[in-house]
Design a protein around this motif. Structure first.
Motif, short mmCIF file in Angstrom:
data_model
loop_
_atom_site.label_atom_id
_atom_site.label_comp_id
_atom_site.label_asym_id
_atom_site.label_seq_id
_atom_site.Cartn_x
_atom_site.Cartn_y
_atom_site.Cartn_z
N ASP A 157 0.82 -1.29 0.00
CA ASP A 157 0.08 0.15 -0.01
C ASP A 157 0.87 1.26 -0.02
O ASP A 157 0.56 2.17 -0.63
CB ASP A 157 -0.94 -0.25 1.40
CG ASP A 157 -1.91 1.16 1.21
OD1 ASP A 157 -2.77 1.26 -0.02
OD2 ASP A 157 -1.94 1.82 2.21
N PRO A 160 2.70 6.32 -7.55
CA PRO A 160 0.98 6.20 -8.29
C PRO A 160 1.21 5.85 -9.70
O PRO A 160 0.27 5.35 -10.15
CB PRO A 160 0.53 7.65 -8.10
CG PRO A 160 1.76 8.54 -7.85
CD PRO A 160 2.88 7.76 -7.17
N HIS A 181 -8.63 0.21 -3.79
CA HIS A 181 -8.02 1.49 -3.38
C HIS A 181 -7.24 1.87 -4.44
O HIS A 181 -7.16 3.33 -4.72
CB HIS A 181 -7.81 1.62 -1.83
CG HIS A 181 -7.81 2.65 -1.30
ND1 HIS A 181 -6.55 3.60 -1.07
CD2 HIS A 181 -8.60 3.61 -0.93
CE1 HIS A 181 -6.65 4.47 -0.66
NE2 HIS A 181 -7.94 4.61 -0.46
N LYS A 182 -6.14 1.34 -4.92
CA LYS A 182 -5.09 1.85 -5.69
C LYS A 182 -5.33 1.34 -6.96
O LYS A 182 -4.99 0.10 -7.20
CB LYS A 182 -3.74 1.33 -4.92
CG LYS A 182 -3.73 1.90 -3.66
CD LYS A 182 -3.47 3.38 -3.24
CE LYS A 182 -2.94 3.72 -1.89
NZ LYS A 182 -3.73 3.38 -0.77
N ALA A 214 2.42 1.51 -3.64
CA ALA A 214 1.53 2.17 -4.46
C ALA A 214 0.98 3.58 -4.32
O ALA A 214 0.69 4.36 -5.27
CB ALA A 214 0.23 1.37 -4.27
N ALA A 215 0.95 3.95 -3.10
CA ALA A 215 0.64 5.42 -2.76
C ALA A 215 2.10 6.27 -3.01
O ALA A 215 1.72 7.53 -3.53
CB ALA A 215 0.32 5.60 -1.33
#
Length: 289
Positions: A185, A192, A215-216, A188-189
């Motif tokens: 996570d 992007p 979410h991603k 991925a944040a």
């Protein structure tokens, strides 16, 4: 690349190049492979070579993403030379799509190698947090991720339990904790535009993987390593709906043969318009083909 993607029946996003033909294995490597064979009930006495893999997939009319795993620091096993793997894959570029692998602990040496491999035709990168002994969100790997993100190529991460070391004393020292998909996570944040593939049904963290992918939008899930008949119902539900454009066919060759996977997939309750997405169309998109 000479693959006719309109004619192949599927794209297997997850196949392994275990070792080059003729290279004597490191001490302990044969024991490791014997453990893997027992765990997966593999029909092979020893892992197929890249040319043997290419011939198998050519006969099945399935394109295959193939990669080694560089885990020298954690295991002591010599890695499959990425340059040699690329050369062999390019000799069979009518059916094989080459990914490479760099142990993130190699730091700037690994970053430099990644740039060179991309210039030579690498189409993606493989990471195995448990086998390589690192948390995916460890900052020491970030410079390597930056290079991959800039290239536009995918990064495929093993997630969940693994057959690596399974049944061996102490699990061969492998730590399952590194492969919790929630550590992706942060990646991925922070990246992007990095195309991230979370490999396998992520037992025992399936819900974490689904939460991450919903979410991603830069996260995909490949379905390798398990027969579809064992997929959790929740995974099937998401593959049929919210994640139908970001779920990918993968076998985990040679541990699981694509024949078996595809046969069991036929019996799975997948919507007819979703099947071609999982088998080929989604892979073409993430691979830019």
């Amino acid at each position: 690349m000479r693959i006719d993607f309109d004619k192949v029946t599927a794209i297997d996003i997850h196949t392994h190049a275990e070792e080059p033909c003729g290279l004597h294995a490191d001490d302990g490597y044969d024991d490791f492979q014997e453990g893997m064979k027992e765990y997966f009930r593999s029909p092979f006495d020893h892992p197929p070579t890249i040319p043997e893999t290419a011939q198998f997939y050519r006969e099945k009319n399935i394109a295959a993403v193939i990669f080694p795993v560089d885990a020298e620091r954690e295991t002591g096993f010599r890695r499959y030379n990425n340059d040699e793997m690329l050369e062999l894959a390019q000799e069979h570029d009518d059916i094989l799509i080459p990914f490479v692998s760099i142990d993130p602990w190699k730091g700037k040496i690994g970053v430099r190698e990644a740039k060179n491999l991309l210039a030579k035709g690498a189409r993606g990168f493989k990471f195995h947090p448990t086998f390589q002994g690192f948390y995916p969100n460890d900052r020491m790997a970030y410079e390597l991720y930056e290079v991959i993100q800039e290239s536009g190529m995918p990064a495929l991460f093993h997630t969940g339990q693994t057959g690596v070391g399974a049944g061996m004393p102490g699990g061969m020292g492998m730590r399952l904790k590194y492969s919790n998909p929630m550590y992706l996570d942060d990646v991925a944040a922070d990246f992007p535009d990095l195309k991230i593939i979370a490999a396998h049904p992520s037992f025992p963290w399936q819900e974490e993987a689904l939460a991450l992918a919903t979410h991603k939008p830069n996260v995909w899930i490949d379905l390798s390593g398990w027969s579809p008949k064992y997929f959790p119902p929740l995974l099937v539900r998401y593959a049929n709906s919210l994640l139908q454009d970001r779920v990918l066919f993968g076998s985990d060759w040679p541990a699981i043969l694509p024949d078996r996977w595809l046969r069991d997939f036929e019996a799975l309750e997948i919507k007819e318009h979703v099947r071609p997405k999982i088998l080929k169309e989604n892979a073409r998109k993430i691979l830019g083909l």
